[in-house]
Write a protein that holds these residues in place. Structure first.
Motif, PDB file in Angstrom:
ATOM      1  N   GLY A 340       0.641  -1.171   0.074  1.00 47.23           N
ATOM      2  CA  GLY A 340      -0.035   0.089   0.065  1.00 47.23           C
ATOM      3  C   GLY A 340       1.002   1.123   0.078  1.00 47.23           C
ATOM      4  O   GLY A 340       1.952   1.298  -0.735  1.00 47.23           O
ATOM      5  N   ALA A 341       0.600   2.187   0.974  1.00 43.93           N
ATOM      6  CA  ALA A 341       1.387   3.478   0.951  1.00 43.93           C
ATOM      7  C   ALA A 341       2.547   3.340   1.363  1.00 43.93           C
ATOM      8  O   ALA A 341       3.500   4.396   1.265  1.00 43.93           O
ATOM      9  N   GLY A 342       2.863   2.295   2.240  1.00 44.02           N
ATOM     10  CA  GLY A 342       4.299   2.103   2.438  1.00 44.02           C
ATOM     11  C   GLY A 342       4.518   1.530   3.819  1.00 44.02           C
ATOM     12  O   GLY A 342       3.708   1.776   4.687  1.00 44.02           O
ATOM     13  N   ALA A 343       5.456   0.636   4.111  1.00 43.56           N
ATOM     14  CA  ALA A 343       5.869  -0.018   5.228  1.00 43.56           C
ATOM     15  C   ALA A 343       6.891   0.763   6.134  1.00 43.56           C
ATOM     16  O   ALA A 343       7.946   1.312   5.414  1.00 43.56           O
ATOM     17  N   GLY A 344       6.867   0.748   7.324  1.00 42.30           N
ATOM     18  CA  GLY A 344       7.736   1.672   7.922  1.00 42.30           C
ATOM     19  C   GLY A 344       8.904   0.612   8.867  1.00 42.30           C
ATOM     20  O   GLY A 344      10.032   1.239   8.928  1.00 42.30           O
ATOM     21  N   ARG A 358      21.734 -12.188   8.982  1.00 40.43           N
ATOM     22  CA  ARG A 358      20.963 -11.031   8.579  1.00 40.43           C
ATOM     23  C   ARG A 358      19.769 -11.636   7.660  1.00 40.43           C
ATOM     24  O   ARG A 358      19.926 -12.442   7.029  1.00 40.43           O
ATOM     25  N   VAL A 359      18.645 -10.773   7.616  1.00 42.68           N
ATOM     26  CA  VAL A 359      17.412 -11.150   6.959  1.00 42.68           C
ATOM     27  C   VAL A 359      17.553  -9.911   6.016  1.00 42.68           C
ATOM     28  O   VAL A 359      17.016  -8.511   6.718  1.00 42.68           O
ATOM     29  N   GLU A 360      17.938  -9.908   4.747  1.00 41.38           N
ATOM     30  CA  GLU A 360      17.703  -8.796   3.935  1.00 41.38           C
ATOM     31  C   GLU A 360      16.297  -8.946   3.195  1.00 41.38           C
ATOM     32  O   GLU A 360      15.822  -9.872   2.599  1.00 41.38           O
ATOM     33  N   LEU A 361      15.587  -7.792   3.135  1.00 36.27           N
ATOM     34  CA  LEU A 361      14.360  -7.696   2.395  1.00 36.27           C
ATOM     35  C   LEU A 361      14.357  -6.922   0.972  1.00 36.27           C
ATOM     36  O   LEU A 361      14.855  -5.941   0.900  1.00 36.27           O
ATOM     37  N   HIS A 362      14.233  -7.996   0.030  1.00 32.60           N
ATOM     38  CA  HIS A 362      14.217  -7.562  -1.469  1.00 32.60           C
ATOM     39  C   HIS A 362      12.855  -7.479  -2.086  1.00 32.60           C
ATOM     40  O   HIS A 362      12.014  -8.366  -1.738  1.00 32.60           O
ATOM     41  N   LEU A 363      12.970  -6.799  -3.091  1.00 34.29           N
ATOM     42  CA  LEU A 363      11.462  -6.735  -3.836  1.00 34.29           C
ATOM     43  C   LEU A 363      11.850  -7.049  -5.161  1.00 34.29           C
ATOM     44  O   LEU A 363      12.733  -6.839  -5.902  1.00 34.29           O
ATOM     45  N   ASP A 364      10.973  -8.253  -5.657  1.00 39.31           N
ATOM     46  CA  ASP A 364      10.777  -8.857  -6.933  1.00 39.31           C
ATOM     47  C   ASP A 364      11.895  -9.556  -7.396  1.00 39.31           C
ATOM     48  O   ASP A 364      11.739 -10.243  -8.221  1.00 39.31           O
ATOM     49  N   SER A 365      12.991  -9.726  -6.482  1.00 37.49           N
ATOM     50  CA  SER A 365      13.754 -10.733  -7.131  1.00 37.49           C
ATOM     51  C   SER A 365      14.714 -10.958  -5.920  1.00 37.49           C
ATOM     52  O   SER A 365      14.901 -10.040  -5.118  1.00 37.49           O
ATOM     53  N   PRO A 366      15.832 -12.053  -5.800  1.00 38.94           N
ATOM     54  CA  PRO A 366      16.787 -11.917  -4.714  1.00 38.94           C
ATOM     55  C   PRO A 366      17.635 -10.946  -4.640  1.00 38.94           C
ATOM     56  O   PRO A 366      18.257 -10.862  -3.509  1.00 38.94           O
ATOM     57  N   THR A 367      17.979 -10.138  -5.634  1.00 37.31           N
ATOM     58  CA  THR A 367      18.845  -9.198  -5.637  1.00 37.31           C
ATOM     59  C   THR A 367      18.186  -8.007  -6.182  1.00 37.31           C
ATOM     60  O   THR A 367      18.931  -6.853  -6.460  1.00 37.31           O
ATOM     61  N   GLY A 368      16.780  -7.855  -5.954  1.00 40.47           N
ATOM     62  CA  GLY A 368      16.228  -6.689  -6.073  1.00 40.47           C
ATOM     63  C   GLY A 368      16.418  -5.527  -5.068  1.00 40.47           C
ATOM     64  O   GLY A 368      17.380  -5.842  -4.135  1.00 40.47           O
ATOM     65  N   PRO A 369      15.544  -4.464  -5.308  1.00 42.78           N
ATOM     66  CA  PRO A 369      15.921  -3.410  -4.308  1.00 42.78           C
ATOM     67  C   PRO A 369      15.771  -3.991  -3.113  1.00 42.78           C
ATOM     68  O   PRO A 369      14.724  -4.600  -2.512  1.00 42.78           O
ATOM     69  N   THR A 370      16.681  -3.306  -2.163  1.00 42.87           N
ATOM     70  CA  THR A 370      16.746  -3.660  -0.815  1.00 42.87           C
ATOM     71  C   THR A 370      15.906  -2.638  -0.100  1.00 42.87           C
ATOM     72  O   THR A 370      16.347  -1.614   0.024  1.00 42.87           O
ATOM     73  N   VAL A 371      14.879  -2.975   0.768  1.00 46.37           N
ATOM     74  CA  VAL A 371      13.849  -1.934   1.425  1.00 46.37           C
ATOM     75  C   VAL A 371      14.383  -2.160   3.078  1.00 46.37           C
ATOM     76  O   VAL A 371      13.681  -1.479   3.620  1.00 46.37           O
ATOM     77  N   GLY A 372      15.194  -3.025   3.339  1.00 47.97           N
ATOM     78  CA  GLY A 372      15.280  -3.209   5.016  1.00 47.97           C
ATOM     79  C   GLY A 372      16.365  -4.484   5.114  1.00 47.97           C
ATOM     80  O   GLY A 372      16.523  -5.447   4.358  1.00 47.97           O
ATOM     81  N   THR A 373      17.244  -4.348   6.291  1.00 50.23           N
ATOM     82  CA  THR A 373      17.991  -5.422   6.755  1.00 50.23           C
ATOM     83  C   THR A 373      17.745  -5.632   8.180  1.00 50.23           C
ATOM     84  O   THR A 373      18.172  -4.317   8.923  1.00 50.23           O
ATOM     85  N   GLY A 394      10.755   2.320   1.335  1.00 50.14           N
ATOM     86  CA  GLY A 394      10.863   1.999  -0.286  1.00 50.14           C
ATOM     87  C   GLY A 394       9.876   0.956  -0.552  1.00 50.14           C
ATOM     88  O   GLY A 394       9.847   0.589  -1.727  1.00 50.14           O
ATOM     89  N   ALA A 395       9.254   0.444   0.576  1.00 44.04           N
ATOM     90  CA  ALA A 395       8.323  -0.786   0.270  1.00 44.04           C
ATOM     91  C   ALA A 395       7.013  -0.058   0.274  1.00 44.04           C
ATOM     92  O   ALA A 395       6.170   0.009   1.082  1.00 44.04           O
ATOM     93  N   THR A 396       6.538   0.158  -1.075  1.00 43.26           N
ATOM     94  CA  THR A 396       5.200   0.694  -1.375  1.00 43.26           C
ATOM     95  C   THR A 396       4.681  -0.155  -2.615  1.00 43.26           C
ATOM     96  O   THR A 396       5.077  -0.809  -3.262  1.00 43.26           O
ATOM     97  N   GLY A 397       3.302   0.029  -2.803  1.00 41.00           N
ATOM     98  CA  GLY A 397       2.807  -0.928  -3.667  1.00 41.00           C
ATOM     99  C   GLY A 397       2.544  -2.155  -3.537  1.00 41.00           C
ATOM    100  O   GLY A 397       2.711  -2.804  -2.534  1.00 41.00           O
ATOM    101  N   THR A 398       2.287  -3.239  -4.427  1.00 42.43           N
ATOM    102  CA  THR A 398       2.374  -4.484  -4.665  1.00 42.43           C
ATOM    103  C   THR A 398       3.517  -5.123  -5.200  1.00 42.43           C
ATOM    104  O   THR A 398       3.855  -4.917  -6.552  1.00 42.43           O
ATOM    105  N   HIS A 399       4.280  -5.865  -4.333  1.00 43.41           N
ATOM    106  CA  HIS A 399       5.603  -6.657  -5.077  1.00 43.41           C
ATOM    107  C   HIS A 399       5.731  -8.043  -4.454  1.00 43.41           C
ATOM    108  O   HIS A 399       4.811  -8.544  -3.532  1.00 43.41           O
ATOM    109  N   ASP A 400       6.522  -8.960  -5.053  1.00 43.44           N
ATOM    110  CA  ASP A 400       6.863 -10.151  -4.609  1.00 43.44           C
ATOM    111  C   ASP A 400       7.948  -9.756  -3.731  1.00 43.44           C
ATOM    112  O   ASP A 400       8.967  -8.744  -4.032  1.00 43.44           O
TER     113      ASP A 400
END
Length: 574
Positions: A340-344, A358-373, A394-400
């Motif tokens: 949605g509007a964004g995760a904090g 570490r848990v690395e949070l990526h969007l849309d692929s294992p090496t996609g944009p990192t939104v948190g660690t 940077g986690a907004t909208g709908t993503h894998d």
């Protein structure tokens, strides 16, 4: 499901979820080595929760081997699972029935002995509109019994269905089996028509089907649903309607190391033809589309997975299952996550008997944009659980979403669940006292616990910059982590007294390290300590460089119009 081999899918729709009951092929099998059954569930057909093994050969004291294909059904608030096993005393196959109060088990033997025993396998069960339940089963023949309302006994004797070529198609080259029927029946009713879907003509099997105007025939062969393909010489189907769509479950040998004895369950979405017939379609690698999206702002089990790489699962000491045996480079994919509007922030429950990772949070692929660690430390045991949080941007909208795991060699940690917090993004900022124009400062870039903070001439150093990390579930509340020292803004001794020092301390998540932002003007805020309700304050309203910072009773809105030593400008907060 990629972390174990599964076979013989049996879906059940219950309370807005699909529960999937499967067999379990042991790793490296060169024959049908099957010792237990597994349960999975999904609300969206792509993200499946692993509920583990609620039933095994040990459930049936009389069973010897062969935890083969079965089906579960709900009646009267109880769940009945019908399965074929070998009888220890005779070595012959029989049908057993287990019962549970939950679709995920645990299941217990309902009888203490077989329900049906005539050396045939593959039960399928259906409750008709009039309440009569039928249990079909068989290889090489096809039988049925009329189950009583208790679902664990039947009336009369087993009845054998005549396997005619008109009813089940014509097989060539085998005089002992003139029809296409082989095994694995799946019996259901749709729009007044009865369907018998079955594995046809071993080996390799394809999936065919027959229909009938009544629950016991006469049957008419209707053709092929799924051709022989998929690196497994067997196949086994289950068909359901769910959330406005029709779905066809099957198995193949598509996973690495897969084959006829190491199979994997898959699902396709399809549409019936206007006359109720089923079209012919092929296996795909894409599978069924997602129904809706996944909500990251409610707790999600770590073992809810669209695709996993390298991970395993195991029973958790906190109930359910957890993701386990995590190594560097492993990941879990969760499909269609609606931020949605964004995760904090991101919070997860972890355990480690090593130094973590570490848990690395990526969007849309294992090496996609990192939104948190999130950093995971050792907890002293693989089932000694701790909750950790980290900021997300940077986690907004709908993503894998890819939960990518990183660290040193060997096993890193286990994960039990995770959850995002919405509407309160993390940010980084300096804090400028509005009465003096000086910055909140870690003196001399100290890394020591207990260093009292001061106001100081603003510069570009990390000792004056703070990561504001949202406190999950608490509005407008943050922990402040100094960029230079890595330590948290803290009220000394958890004191509630006026004048208690504002210093830094190793982050521990206590309420004396949590501060609620009270907006005064556009980017101007009071910082109120959660434990005391008092505000971060420059002592004595001093305008001197180096004046110390403490907590003090928060000034009223009217006082703040002229008194600004509790007002901090956070230019990094949008």
């Amino acid at each position: 499901m990629q972390h174990i081999y599964t076979a013989d899918p049996a879906p059940l729709v219950h309370n807005g979820r699909v529960y999937l009951y499967t067999g379990h092929d042991e790793d490296g099998s060169t024959s049908f080595v099957m010792k237990d059954w597994r349960v999975w569930s999904s609300a969206d057909m792509v993200n499946w929760t692993d509920h583990g093994s609620p039933m095994s050969l040990n459930t049936f004291s009389w069973a010897g081997a062969n935890a083969w294909a079965g089906q579960a059904v709900e009646r009267g608030g109880k769940f009945y699972w019908y399965v074929p096993v070998s009888v220890r005393a005779t070595g012959q196959f029989a049908i057993g029935v287990a019962v549970s109060d939950s679709p995920t088990g645990p299941f217990r033997d309902a009888l203490g002995h077989p329900l049906v025993e005539n050396s045939e396998i593959d039960p399928t069960v259906f409750i008709d509109d009039d309440g009569q339940a039928y249990l079909y089963y068989g290889n090489p023949n096809l039988w049925y019994v009329r189950l009583n309302a208790d679902m664990i006994s039947y009336s009369g004797s087993p009845t054998q269905i005549p396997l005619t070529t008109a009813g089940f198609g014509t097989r060539t080259g085998d005089a002992t089996r003139p029809t296409l029927y082989e095994e694995g029946p799946w019996f259901y009713k749709r729009n007044g028509l009865y369907y018998m879907v079955f594995a046809a003509k071993c080996c390799s099997e394809f999936i065919g089907y027959s229909t009938s105007p009544g629950p016991t025939g006469p049957w008419t062969y209707r053709g092929t649903i799924m051709p022989s393909e998929g690196s497994s010489f067997t196949n086994h189907a289950g068909v359901i309607d769910f959330n406005g769509g029709s779905y066809f479950f099957y198995h193949n040998g598509a996973l690495p190391g897969g084959g006829g004895f190491t199979r994997s369950v898959a699902v396709e979405k399809f549409s019936y033809n206007a006359d109720g017939s089923i079209p012919t379609f092929n296996m795909t690698t894409a599978g069924a589309p997602q129904v809706g999206t996944l909500d990251p702002y409610v707790r999600q089990e770590a073992e809810t997975i669209a695709w996993g790489s390298g991970i395993e699962t195991e029973p958790s000491s906190e109930g359910g299952m957890n993701v386990s045996w995590i190594e560097n480079g492993d990941y879990v994919k969760v499909k269609g996550v609606a931020f949605g509007a964004g995760a904090g922030s991101f919070t997860t429950r972890v355990a480690s008997n090593t130094s973590g990772g570490r848990v690395e949070l990526h969007l849309d692929s294992p090496t996609g944009p990192t939104v948190g660690t999130c950093t995971v430390s050792g907890t002293g045991g693989w089932q000694t659980w701790s909750t950790v949080s980290c900021p997300v941007t940077g986690a907004t909208g709908t993503h894998d979403l890819y939960l990518s795991f990183a660290g040193g060699s060997g096993y890193l940690f286990n994960m039990n669940w995770w959850q995002f917090t919405a509407g309160q993004p993390a940010f980084s900022s300096t804090a400028v006292a509005q009465h003096s124009g000086y910055c909140l400062d870690d003196p001399n870039q100290s890394t020591a616990d207990g260093t009292q903070y001061r106001q100081y001439t603003c510069g570009a150093g990390a000792e004056q910059r703070f990561d504001f990390r949202p406190v999950p579930g608490v509005a407008d509340t943050y922990s402040l982590v100094n960029r230079s020292s890595g330590k948290c803004l803290d009220i000394a001794g958890i004191s509630t007294a006026d004048g208690a020092a504002v210093h830094q301390w190793t982050c521990h998540g206590g309420t004396n390290q949590q501060f609620t932002l009270r907006q005064v003007a556009a980017n101007d805020y009071q910082l109120a300590a959660v434990h005391s309700g008092k505000c971060v304050d420059v002592s004595g309203i001093s305008t001197a460089v180096g004046a110390l910072v403490h907590q003090w009773t928060c000034d009223s809105a009217s006082a703040l119009a002229t008194k600004k030593n509790q007002v901090w400008r956070l230019t990094g907060k949008s």
